[in-house]
Design a protein around this motif. Structure first.
Motif, mmCIF file in Angstrom:
data_model
loop_
_atom_site.group_PDB
_atom_site.id
_atom_site.type_symbol
_atom_site.label_atom_id
_atom_site.label_comp_id
_atom_site.label_asym_id
_atom_site.label_seq_id
_atom_site.Cartn_x
_atom_site.Cartn_y
_atom_site.Cartn_z
ATOM 1 N N ALA A 35 0.842 -1.196 0.000
ATOM 2 C CA ALA A 35 0.000 0.000 0.000
ATOM 3 C C ALA A 35 0.880 1.250 0.000
ATOM 4 O O ALA A 35 1.933 1.261 0.639
ATOM 5 N N GLY A 36 0.460 2.278 -0.704
ATOM 6 C CA GLY A 36 1.157 3.563 -0.670
ATOM 7 C C GLY A 36 0.161 4.653 -0.335
ATOM 8 O O GLY A 36 -0.930 4.378 0.185
ATOM 9 N N THR A 37 0.540 5.872 -0.620
ATOM 10 C CA THR A 37 -0.372 7.012 -0.471
ATOM 11 C C THR A 37 -0.087 7.947 -1.635
ATOM 12 O O THR A 37 0.751 7.646 -2.481
ATOM 13 N N LYS A 38 -0.738 9.124 -1.603
ATOM 14 C CA LYS A 38 -0.492 10.116 -2.645
ATOM 15 C C LYS A 38 1.006 10.448 -2.747
ATOM 16 O O LYS A 38 1.549 10.597 -3.838
ATOM 17 N N ASP A 39 1.666 10.545 -1.587
ATOM 18 C CA ASP A 39 3.068 10.976 -1.602
ATOM 19 C C ASP A 39 4.058 9.835 -1.413
ATOM 20 O O ASP A 39 5.262 10.029 -1.535
ATOM 21 N N LYS A 40 3.550 8.672 -1.066
ATOM 22 C CA LYS A 40 4.461 7.546 -0.822
ATOM 23 C C LYS A 40 4.158 6.441 -1.837
ATOM 24 O O LYS A 40 3.098 5.813 -1.790
ATOM 25 N N SER A 343 -8.147 17.442 -8.437
ATOM 26 C CA SER A 343 -8.757 16.597 -7.408
ATOM 27 C C SER A 343 -7.845 16.601 -6.177
ATOM 28 O O SER A 343 -6.723 17.120 -6.231
ATOM 29 N N GLU A 344 -8.310 15.994 -5.115
ATOM 30 C CA GLU A 344 -7.486 15.931 -3.890
ATOM 31 C C GLU A 344 -6.175 15.187 -4.128
ATOM 32 O O GLU A 344 -5.239 15.313 -3.358
ATOM 33 N N TRP A 345 -6.130 14.366 -5.185
ATOM 34 C CA TRP A 345 -4.891 13.642 -5.498
ATOM 35 C C TRP A 345 -4.108 14.344 -6.604
ATOM 36 O O TRP A 345 -3.207 13.765 -7.200
ATOM 37 N N GLY A 346 -4.483 15.580 -6.911
ATOM 38 C CA GLY A 346 -3.686 16.380 -7.846
ATOM 39 C C GLY A 346 -3.969 16.112 -9.317
ATOM 40 O O GLY A 346 -3.220 16.576 -10.179
#
Ligand code: BG6
Length: 475
Positions: A35-40, A343-346
């Protein structure tokens, strides 16, 4: 809108099914992504490792709950549902001579259940999936042998499910891998892990050529099997705009677009564009492409183009202008477009870009187009009344559908269907999050896979239901 317009929704096996090791399924490339995130960024591990969380192992457990979900899709009124077949349920390592019957039975049951609910199935053969074993043993699509493995898998699917499924797609978003700065894409498209210092673009061009040949063989086989079968390609629509009227910006945008069109050109026209051949020549690439391959490409032109549409990007030839990127979706070499929100994820939000791209594709190929994905990833909140008031999702979908309708009615583009990504929340592909929700139906799982898995219809569910009922009139 034509009466037979296919209002639909789309899913991918690895993002919904879960049950990653059930009923004889082998390990897929999606099963070794953390699993990651927007920045990871998500990590690709060497097999499954302790102390990591792999969100696709459980996903939303569609494998065991598909009837409940399809009942909801039926209530929603979906006329079509795009799913994918997990290759590793059919051939766990890719090299077996006989398919896994339990995997075959599962998809027969799934397609029958869809048909019982008057939902037309559409199937992607490779939606970011392949046996992990083929990556370890052969380096994925670096190797010509993959053509044979993929063809065997596809032939098995067409033989088994050809009576139940008319619409097929070969490789999901095959052009993603051209964004070589993000190693995730070469892995998910082609099972490729880059070596240090190698020419990534050369590796990706070779993989894509093998994929084109494999796809062309599948098209021909489908046509020989049953005339009614339609096979399409899928490209991620990521149009590039010039930042200014400066001719250098225009040339740069044109070049970026052409590099993307390469992927649809080969599959829709049956030959390699001159520009790409020149690039290979200048870089002294000696790719493994035979005369037989070129003949296959010519004979295996797709029946329709599947496009996934989320965003557009803007590019500048002026290196002094700050690069902002397009979220994790369309490369880093892009600049801010002051006319677009994100969007919130750019990811940029650009409904008119959909009309632009539909025109580009249709007037280039004159093949029917199916919008096989469109949607917005957002954080949803359950309010005190137990509901999800996702007016931002309704606005996004409404604006895009309006532009699609203009492309059809005012510009003459032949669009045969539209799929929302997605009818139900699922695991995000690029980040592995649940929090980046796309669904019209909420699923109670969090980023760590915790929750009850309970489904709740969002406001967008009821909105899309009336869009379908009114055949696109009530928006
Ligand atoms: C497309 C893929 O790239 O975009 C889907 O075909 C994916 O698999 C979708 O889920 C949205 O991307 P993400 O990373 O936000 O899930």
């Amino acid at each position: 809108m034509k009466n037979n317009f296919l209002w639909g929704g789309a899913l991918a096996a690895h993002q919904v099914e879960g049950a990653y090791d059930k009923d004889g399924k082998g390990l897929s490339i999606a099963d070794v992504m953390t699993a990651g995130t927007k920045d990871k960024p998500r990590k690709i591990t060497d097999g499954i490792k302790a102390n990591y969380f792999y969100p696709n192992h459980q996903a939303i457990n569609f494998y065991d709950h598909y009837k409940e979900d399809i009942d909801r899709f039926s209530e929603l009124g979906l006329k079509s549902l795009r799913v994918s077949i997990a290759w590793t349920r059919i051939f766990p390592t890719g090299e077996e001579s006989e398919p896994n019957q339990r995997g075959i039975n599962y998809y027969h049951d799934l397609f029958k259940y869809m048909r019982k609910n008057n939902i037309e199935p559409m199937v992607t053969l490779s939606h970011f999936e392949m046996p992990y074993s083929l990556v370890k043993k052969y380096g994925g699509w670096r190797n010509r042998k993959m053509i044979g493995f993929f063809f065997k898998f596809s032939k098995t699917c067409l033989d088994e499910f050809g009576d139940e499924v008319k619409y097929w797609l070969t490789f999901n978003e095959i052009n993603n891998q051209s964004l070589t700065e993000n190693p995730l894409f070469a892995f998910t498209n082609s099972g490729i892990i880059f070596n240090e210092d190698e020419d990534r673009e050369k590796v990706v061009y070779q993989a894509a050529m093998y994929e084109f040949v494999a796809g062309a063989k599948v098209v021909q086989y489908a046509h020989s099997l049953q005339k009614k079968l339609k096979v399409g390609c899928v490209v991620a629509a990521s149009p590039y705009y010039p930042n200014t009227p400066n001719p250098n910006d225009i040339l740069k945008a044109q070049r970026m677009n052409e590099l993307q069109y390469f992927y649809s050109d080969v599959q829709a026209r049956g030959y390699i564009p001159e520009l790409i051949k020149k690039i290979w020549e200048r870089r002294h690439y000696q790719l493994d492409i035979t005369e037989d391959d070129l003949t296959e490409l010519k004979k295996g032109i797709v029946d329709y183009i599947g496009i996934t549409y989320y965003l557009t990007s803007t590019v500048s030839a002026d290196n002094n202008i700050a690069k902002v990127g397009s979220g994790n979706a369309a490369g880093n070499d892009t600049v801010e477009n002051p006319y677009l929100k994100r969007s919130e994820w750019g990811w940029t939000i650009d409904p008119a870009g959909l009309r632009y791209y539909l025109n580009e594709m249709y007037h280039r190929y004159h093949l029917p187009i199916f919008i096989v994905e469109n949607g917005i990833g957002a954080v949803d909140k359950i309010t005190d009344d137990g509901k999800i008031h996702d007016d931002y999702r309704i606005a996004y979908l409404r604006d895009h559908i309006l532009e699609m309708e203009k492309a059809i009615e005012e510009d003459g583009v032949d669009v045969i269907g539209y799929d929302v990504w997605s009818p139900v929340d699922l695991v995000s592909f690029t980040t592995g999050e649940m929090k980046k929700r796309y669904g019209l139906i909420y699923v109670d799982y969090d980023n760590a896979g915790k929750g009850t898995g309970k489904r709740i219809n969002k406001d967008s569910f009821y909105w899309y239901k009336q869009v379908i009922e009114s055949n696109g009139e009530k928006l």
